[in-house]
Design a protein around this motif. Structure first.
Motif, short mmCIF file in Angstrom:
data_model
loop_
_atom_site.label_atom_id
_atom_site.label_comp_id
_atom_site.label_asym_id
_atom_site.label_seq_id
_atom_site.Cartn_x
_atom_site.Cartn_y
_atom_site.Cartn_z
N LEU A 1 2.17 -56.20 25.10
CA LEU A 1 2.26 -57.35 25.98
C LEU A 1 0.48 -57.60 24.70
O LEU A 1 0.33 -59.09 24.55
CB LEU A 1 1.12 -57.23 26.97
N ALA A 2 0.03 -56.84 24.15
CA ALA A 2 -1.05 -56.56 23.73
C ALA A 2 -0.40 -57.76 22.39
O ALA A 2 -1.16 -58.63 21.74
CB ALA A 2 -1.63 -55.45 23.06
N ALA A 3 0.39 -56.44 21.44
CA ALA A 3 0.85 -57.38 20.71
C ALA A 3 1.71 -59.33 21.24
O ALA A 3 1.65 -59.84 20.04
CB ALA A 3 2.36 -57.15 19.73
N MET A 4 2.64 -59.53 21.10
CA MET A 4 2.74 -61.02 21.91
C MET A 4 1.12 -61.80 22.31
O MET A 4 1.49 -62.50 21.70
CB MET A 4 3.32 -60.67 23.62
N GLY A 5 0.11 -61.64 22.81
CA GLY A 5 -0.45 -61.87 23.44
C GLY A 5 -0.97 -62.61 21.59
O GLY A 5 -1.41 -63.89 21.51
N ALA A 6 -1.85 -61.64 20.67
CA ALA A 6 -1.95 -61.87 19.31
C ALA A 6 -1.35 -62.81 18.74
O ALA A 6 -1.97 -63.59 18.24
CB ALA A 6 -2.29 -60.18 19.14
N CYS A 7 0.01 -62.47 19.03
CA CYS A 7 0.99 -63.57 18.02
C CYS A 7 0.81 -64.72 18.32
O CYS A 7 0.81 -65.36 17.67
CB CYS A 7 2.67 -62.42 18.18
N THR A 8 0.49 -65.56 20.14
CA THR A 8 0.80 -66.80 20.46
C THR A 8 -0.52 -67.11 20.44
O THR A 8 -0.62 -68.43 20.08
CB THR A 8 0.67 -66.70 22.06
N LEU A 9 -1.49 -66.32 20.40
CA LEU A 9 -2.52 -66.80 19.37
C LEU A 9 -2.87 -67.22 18.26
O LEU A 9 -3.56 -68.25 17.70
CB LEU A 9 -3.66 -65.72 20.01
N GLU A 10 -2.83 -66.40 17.50
CA GLU A 10 -2.51 -66.55 15.88
C GLU A 10 -1.03 -68.33 15.80
O GLU A 10 -1.71 -68.78 15.10
CB GLU A 10 -1.82 -65.44 15.52
N TRP B 1 14.46 -59.13 25.69
CA TRP B 1 14.33 -57.92 26.43
C TRP B 1 13.69 -56.70 25.81
O TRP B 1 13.67 -55.98 24.58
CB TRP B 1 16.21 -57.29 26.36
N TRP B 2 12.90 -56.08 27.17
CA TRP B 2 12.10 -54.80 26.56
C TRP B 2 12.78 -53.44 27.54
O TRP B 2 13.55 -54.20 27.50
CB TRP B 2 11.04 -54.71 27.04
N GLU B 3 11.85 -52.56 26.90
CA GLU B 3 12.54 -51.10 27.29
C GLU B 3 11.82 -50.75 28.87
O GLU B 3 10.75 -50.70 28.63
CB GLU B 3 12.74 -50.89 26.22
N ASN B 4 12.28 -50.54 29.95
CA ASN B 4 12.07 -49.48 30.33
C ASN B 4 12.35 -47.98 30.77
O ASN B 4 11.29 -47.19 30.07
CB ASN B 4 12.27 -50.19 31.67
N GLY B 5 13.65 -47.67 30.15
CA GLY B 5 14.68 -46.53 29.92
C GLY B 5 15.23 -45.58 29.96
O GLY B 5 15.87 -45.97 31.39
N PHE B 6 15.03 -44.52 30.15
CA PHE B 6 16.57 -43.78 30.75
C PHE B 6 15.60 -43.59 31.48
O PHE B 6 14.61 -42.94 32.51
CB PHE B 6 17.41 -43.01 29.19
N ARG B 7 15.92 -42.89 33.01
CA ARG B 7 15.53 -42.42 34.26
C ARG B 7 16.18 -41.32 34.36
O ARG B 7 17.05 -40.99 34.29
CB ARG B 7 16.10 -43.42 34.87
N HIS B 8 15.16 -40.22 34.75
CA HIS B 8 15.04 -39.54 34.91
C HIS B 8 14.65 -39.29 36.90
O HIS B 8 14.38 -39.88 37.69
CB HIS B 8 14.90 -38.41 34.48
N THR B 9 15.11 -37.46 36.84
CA THR B 9 14.98 -38.00 38.54
C THR B 9 13.84 -36.74 39.07
O THR B 9 13.52 -35.35 38.75
CB THR B 9 15.79 -37.23 39.17
N THR B 10 12.83 -37.02 39.82
CA THR B 10 12.05 -36.06 41.06
C THR B 10 11.74 -35.84 41.80
O THR B 10 12.46 -36.76 42.03
CB THR B 10 10.30 -36.68 39.69
N ASN B 11 11.57 -34.69 42.35
CA ASN B 11 11.61 -34.60 43.98
C ASN B 11 10.69 -33.27 44.53
O ASN B 11 10.05 -32.57 42.86
CB ASN B 11 12.51 -34.23 44.01
N GLU C 1 7.69 -53.80 18.96
CA GLU C 1 6.34 -52.75 19.34
C GLU C 1 6.05 -52.27 21.08
O GLU C 1 6.27 -51.11 20.80
CB GLU C 1 5.14 -53.78 19.28
N GLN C 2 6.57 -52.93 21.58
CA GLN C 2 7.03 -51.64 23.44
C GLN C 2 7.87 -50.87 22.96
O GLN C 2 7.60 -49.79 23.66
CB GLN C 2 7.34 -52.99 24.38
N ARG C 3 9.21 -51.19 22.13
CA ARG C 3 9.76 -50.33 22.33
C ARG C 3 9.32 -49.28 21.39
O ARG C 3 9.74 -47.95 21.25
CB ARG C 3 11.27 -50.45 21.86
#
Ligand code: TF8
Length: 338
Positions: free
Chosen positions: A49-58, A147-157, A271-273
């Motif tokens: 979002l920081a990269a996106m925001g800097a870009c829209t401002l510019e 499309w940005w990335e959340n990523g590969f999911r793993h399990t915790t318990n 940037e996000q990925r």
């Protein structure tokens, strides 16, 4: 004569410049776009979002600002998406999974073990198949900018180490509000409970549920290691992130503003990925250092789990739609050179 024509030319040039300047400022109004996020601000979503925001401002001469709201302070993934549809929030970053109740075709991305690598996910999502899904969004009041990335999911318990199919049995697992995840974890033998992400930490802390599944970056960012002992590298699904903009607000923007938002969402994506993958590469060590016991599922056992969850594909084909499933599976074959 020579002198006069030069003056005239200068006047014409000056008028043209003035007109152009006037048009340029009319193309961009002062805007402040509010973005909802379920994670906290140190997450790689913040880098994006920081990269996106800097870009829209510019690109807008300082007119277009992006303002991020963290920790679900504007609502969960699903409630924020509803607010984006009505135009009370401008944007949301959300996994596709909670949006499946609005756009059923997106459910294809929840099918277990669909993607093997982030590279093939990028290729598919950034290409014509990704566009196919994005083209379904305006009908429900949403514009997917990238499309940005959340990523590969793993399990915790907090109950036991999980290293094989049988270990999922009886573990009470929080899943996203999504039928495919619900059914996948039921098929693994877990007691699956759908819940918004914003409620997960306290549900784990109070032992309302024993476990949850998310990418490493979210497990670390949300400090789930404080309330979860076991991490299993199950890599059972990949969640893409949608960058959703309100169509209601979009329709009131100029073409130039549209172009800037789209271009800058792609700048943010890179940037996000990058940040997400850099964090992911260190997360397992960090989580171990925080006291988590890390377990792997060996390749033979992963193949067995994959086989046992194969039924999910058939069982949900109708709800998701044959067309999106075929498009994605054919494109994956093409990408994999099969
Ligand atoms: C989940 C999702 C969420 C993400 C995040 C809010 O488990 O993975 O963590 O959508 O961006 O609900």
């Amino acid at each position: 004569m020579h002198h006069i024509s030069r003056t005239a030319l200068t006047a014409v040039a000056a008028a043209t410049l003035l007109l152009a300047a006037g048009a340029a400022s009319a193309q961009f109004q002062s805007r402040n776009f509010r973005v909802s996020n379920g994670v906290s601000k140190e997450h790689p979503m913040g880098n994006g979002l920081a990269a996106m925001g800097a870009c829209t401002l510019e690109k807008s001469g300082g007119k277009m600002k992006i303002q991020a709201f963290w920790d679900g302070s504007l609502g969960s993934d699903l409630t924020s998406t509803q607010s984006v549809r009505t135009g009370s929030i401008d944007m949301v970053l959300t996994s596709t999974a909670p949006v499946v109740s609005i756009v059923p075709a997106l459910g294809v991305f929840d099918l277990p073990f669909l993607f093997n690598t982030a590279t093939e996910a990028d290729q598919l999502l950034d290409g014509k198949v990704g566009d196919y899904f994005s083209s379904k969004m305006p009908a429900v009041g949403l514009i997917n900018l990238a499309w940005w990335e959340n990523g590969f999911r793993h399990t915790t318990n907090s109950k036991r180490p999980i290293t094989k199919f049988e270990d999922f049995d009886g573990v009470k697992m929080r899943v996203m509000q999504n039928n495919v995840y619900l059914d996948t974890f039921k098929t693994l033998g877990s007691n699956a409970v759908p819940m918004a992400f914003t409620e997960v930490y306290s549900a784990l802390e109070t032992r309302t549920v024993d476990g949850q599944e998310n990418p490493f970056t979210n497990i670390e960012n949300m400090k789930f290691y404080e309330v979860q002992k076991y991490l299993t590298l199950s890599k059972h699904a990949y969640s893409p992130t949608l960058v959703l903009f309100s169509k209601k607000i979009w329709d009131g923007l100029s073409e130039q503003e549209h172009a800037v938002l789209k271009e800058c969402a792609v700048v943010g994506r890179a940037e996000q990925r990058k940040a997400n993958r850099a964090m992911e590469a260190k997360s397992v060590d960090n989580l171990r250092a925080k006291g988590m016991a890390v377990n792997e599922i060996n390749p033979a056992e992963t193949a067995r789990i994959r086989e046992k969850t194969r039924v999910i594909y058939e069982r949900h084909a109708k709800a998701i739609g044959e067309e999106p499933i075929a498009l994605v599976t054919d494109e994956l074959k093409r990408i994999r050179g099969q």
